[in-house]
Design an enzyme around this catalytic site. Structure first.
Site, mmCIF file in Angstrom:
data_model
loop_
_atom_site.group_PDB
_atom_site.id
_atom_site.type_symbol
_atom_site.label_atom_id
_atom_site.label_comp_id
_atom_site.label_asym_id
_atom_site.label_seq_id
_atom_site.Cartn_x
_atom_site.Cartn_y
_atom_site.Cartn_z
ATOM 1 N N ASP A 151 0.874 -1.161 0.000
ATOM 2 C CA ASP A 151 0.000 0.000 0.000
ATOM 3 C C ASP A 151 0.920 1.221 0.000
ATOM 4 O O ASP A 151 2.113 1.117 0.306
ATOM 5 C CB ASP A 151 -0.892 -0.039 1.249
ATOM 6 C CG ASP A 151 -1.785 1.176 1.371
ATOM 7 O OD1 ASP A 151 -2.392 1.570 0.359
ATOM 8 O OD2 ASP A 151 -1.854 1.751 2.474
ATOM 9 N N ASP A 166 -0.188 5.088 0.893
ATOM 10 C CA ASP A 166 -0.453 6.130 1.886
ATOM 11 C C ASP A 166 -0.548 5.550 3.291
ATOM 12 O O ASP A 166 -1.336 4.642 3.551
ATOM 13 C CB ASP A 166 -1.747 6.863 1.535
ATOM 14 C CG ASP A 166 -1.678 7.478 0.145
ATOM 15 O OD1 ASP A 166 -0.620 8.017 -0.206
ATOM 16 O OD2 ASP A 166 -2.687 7.404 -0.588
#
Length: 222
Positions: free
Chosen positions: A7, A9
């Site tokens: 991922d 953020d």
């Protein structure tokens, strides 16, 4: 070969790049400071709470800039990378990505944030493979405010990863080890599908789940 997914953020970056770009748009004077910021913050709270309407958010977030000339967007992107993203890059996150690359893993970033914002960031991180929410574009290549295909969000991340692997003649089950690093409960569907989920800089909810399930917890940022 091993598969390693990140991922973006909150995982490789300490802040949310989508929210940060919207704040940058406000700083450029492209959006009303008070109203746009209030709505942007509300959407971000919805994301954290797991109730984000991603179609509505993409339409909102792209509205201030999607009609602007390409040269304006290129200059804004360059400034955003220099002034906002580069200061967020953390040696521990970069080192983690580079370690998996040195080990020969197939590495990709899988993010709900749109491809316009994240493709340059993936480049800064040295990651060629990006699975992001793709923005719809018209015949002239202009962003319309819609989403093209399945957004890389929640269960959609599984679909998009499967599509990406299928295009390479592979499937998740082909890998002896599949790892996904994420900070958010929004990513539980994909975390539950890989062989090695890693709660990375997790929020309180994901940290509790990781502790209950015996998943590794990794904290890259202070």
């Amino acid at each position: 070969m091993k598969l390693t997914l990140f991922d973006l953020d909150g995982t490789l970056l300490p802040k949310d790049s989508d929210h940060a770009f919207s704040e940058f748009v406000v700083a450029l004077g492209w959006a009303d400071r008070d109203d746009f910021r209030r709505r942007n913050d509300a959407f971000y709270e919805d994301y954290l709470a797991g109730r984000l309407d991603i179609d509505a958010y993409v339409d909102f977030a792209t509205a201030p800039w999607r009609g602007r000339p390409a040269d304006d967007l290129a200059r804004a992107t360059a400034r955003f990378l220099k002034e906002v993203v580069r200061p967020m890059l953390h040696p521990a996150a970069l080192g983690l990505v580079q370690r998996h690359q040195r080990e020969g893993d197939l590495v990709a970033i899988v993010t709900a944030t749109n491809d316009f914002v994240t493709r340059p960031i993936a480049g800064l991180l040295g990651v060629d493979e990006l699975i992001a929410t793709d923005l719809a574009r018209d015949e002239a290549g202009r962003v319309t405010g819609g989403i093209h295909g399945v957004p890389a969000f929640r269960e959609g991340k599984i679909t998009r990863v499967q599509q990406w692997l299928s295009a390479r003649g592979r499937a998740l089950g082909d890998f002896e080890c599949s790892t996904f690093y994420s900070d958010s409960t929004n990513d539980l569907p994909l975390l539950e599908r890989v062989s090695h989920p890693v709660a990375t800089n997790p929020g309180p909810a994901l940290e509790r789940i990781a502790q209950q399930r015996g998943w590794p917890i990794l904290k890259l940022f202070p």
